[in-house]
Scaffold this active site. Structure first.
Site, PDB file in Angstrom:
ATOM      1  N   SER A   1       0.828  -1.199   0.000  1.00 41.94           N
ATOM      2  CA  SER A   1       0.000   0.000   0.000  1.00 41.94           C
ATOM      3  C   SER A   1       0.867   1.257   0.000  1.00 41.94           C
ATOM      4  O   SER A   1       2.030   1.240   0.409  1.00 41.94           O
ATOM      5  CB  SER A   1      -0.898   0.017   1.235  1.00 41.94           C
ATOM      6  OG  SER A   1      -1.628  -1.181   1.340  1.00 41.94           O
TER       7      SER A   1
HETATM    8  N1  SAH Z   1      -0.638  -3.715   3.947  1.00 37.74           N
HETATM    9  C1  SAH Z   1      -0.223  -4.598   2.889  1.00 37.74           C
HETATM   10  C2  SAH Z   1      -1.290  -4.548   1.820  1.00 37.74           C
HETATM   11  C3  SAH Z   1      -1.413  -5.762   1.047  1.00 37.74           C
HETATM   12  S1  SAH Z   1      -2.662  -5.683  -0.197  1.00 37.74           S
HETATM   13  C4  SAH Z   1       1.093  -4.077   2.345  1.00 37.74           C
HETATM   14  O1  SAH Z   1       1.317  -2.867   2.461  1.00 37.74           O
HETATM   15  O2  SAH Z   1       1.864  -4.845   1.797  1.00 37.74           O
HETATM   16  C5  SAH Z   1      -3.911  -6.726   0.499  1.00 37.74           C
HETATM   17  C6  SAH Z   1      -3.559  -8.155   0.661  1.00 37.74           C
HETATM   18  O3  SAH Z   1      -4.769  -8.834   1.049  1.00 37.74           O
HETATM   19  C7  SAH Z   1      -3.072  -8.877  -0.596  1.00 37.74           C
HETATM   20  O4  SAH Z   1      -1.803  -9.409  -0.349  1.00 37.74           O
HETATM   21  C8  SAH Z   1      -4.118  -9.979  -0.827  1.00 37.74           C
HETATM   22  O5  SAH Z   1      -3.555 -11.184  -1.311  1.00 37.74           O
HETATM   23  C9  SAH Z   1      -4.693 -10.153   0.571  1.00 37.74           C
HETATM   24  N2  SAH Z   1      -6.028 -10.764   0.608  1.00 37.74           N
HETATM   25  C10 SAH Z   1      -7.086 -10.554  -0.212  1.00 37.74           C
HETATM   26  N3  SAH Z   1      -8.142 -11.285   0.170  1.00 37.74           N
HETATM   27  C11 SAH Z   1      -7.750 -12.002   1.275  1.00 37.74           C
HETATM   28  C12 SAH Z   1      -8.408 -12.957   2.129  1.00 37.74           C
HETATM   29  N4  SAH Z   1      -9.652 -13.316   1.942  1.00 37.74           N
HETATM   30  N5  SAH Z   1      -7.690 -13.454   3.167  1.00 37.74           N
HETATM   31  C13 SAH Z   1      -6.400 -13.084   3.389  1.00 37.74           C
HETATM   32  N6  SAH Z   1      -5.739 -12.206   2.605  1.00 37.74           N
HETATM   33  C14 SAH Z   1      -6.403 -11.663   1.562  1.00 37.74           C
END
Ligand code: SAH
Length: 209
Positions: free
Chosen positions: A62
């Site tokens: 993010s």
């Molecule tokens: N704060 C993190 C943001 C990651 S983006 C960063 O800065 O790196 C959101 C993440 O949520 C992605 O990696 C995606 O794979 C995960 N995601 C989406 N749906 C999900 C679910 N049902 N359970 C667990 N993770 C999930």
């Protein structure tokens, strides 16, 4: 490393402070934890920019401001057990681990979770537990949680999260679909839930039915 220190100071002073991030502890962890460690090597030169970046599996780390506003809004005191859904790169996880007691983080993509575990392990972070799976189910064996934070947007907040939220407790998640999302904060106190909408946002969808 001097250069990284300077770039992190710029990131904080130019992207976070002017937009209202003013909790000194939050600003300090954003100055200390190097975002470049969570970004693939070919994107290192963009690590301090004000935008999300690809981390593989079609997912992104993010934008720093979004991680900061979510971190600040959790009102952490150092004593909390936090459930994080959507580990991604582990950047947000690192902030939570620095500001709370324990973090339980769930990611649906195994390779991302493993990379985050390596990155955080390499930094000596020891108060995080990791799980590959569908975060919609939460982590019932470890509930209740003082805070629940999700980094992916659902049309409807999964009911398991309300069950697993402590009282008092605070849950922060983007809600909405492709037409628009809003960062939503739900607090539980005395058995009652109250809702507050923060700001428009754009996150990847929360997968799994
Ligand atoms: N704060 C993190 C943001 C990651 S983006 C960063 O800065 O790196 C959101 C993440 O949520 C992605 O990696 C995606 O794979 C995960 N995601 C989406 N749906 C999900 C679910 N049902 N359970 C667990 N993770 C999930």
């Amino acid at each position: 490393m001097v250069d990284a220190d300077r770039q992190l100071r710029w990131m904080v002073d130019l992207q976070l402070v002017p937009r209202g991030i003013d909790d000194p502890l939050v600003l300090e962890v954003f100055r200390t934890i190097d975002r470049a460690l969570f970004v693939p090597p070919d994107l290192h030169s963009y690590a301090y920019e004000d935008r999300p970046l690809g981390i593989g599996e079609g997912q992104t780390i993010s934008q720093p401001y979004m991680v900061a506003i979510m971190t600040q809004s959790l009102l952490l005191t150092g004593a909390e057990r936090v459930l994080e859904i959507g580990t991604g790169s582990g950047y947000q996880t690192a902030m939570l681990a620095a500001l709370a007691r324990e973090v339980y983080t769930i990611e649906v993509h195994g390779p991302l979770l493993e990379r985050a575990r390596e990155t955080l392990g390499g930094m000596g972070v020891a108060n995080v537990r990791y799980r590959v799976g569908n975060g919609r189910l939460g982590w019932p064996e470890e509930a209740p949680f003082d805070r629940i934070l999700c980094a992916a947007a659902a049309d409807v907040i999964p009911p398991a999260w309300f069950d697993q939220l402590g009282d008092p407790g605070l849950l922060l998640t983007p809600t909405g679909g492709p037409e628009g999302q809003i960062l939503t904060c739900v607090t539980k106190r005395g058995g009652r839930l109250s809702w507050r909408e923060f700001c428009p946002c754009r996150f990847v969808p929360l997968v799994g039915g």
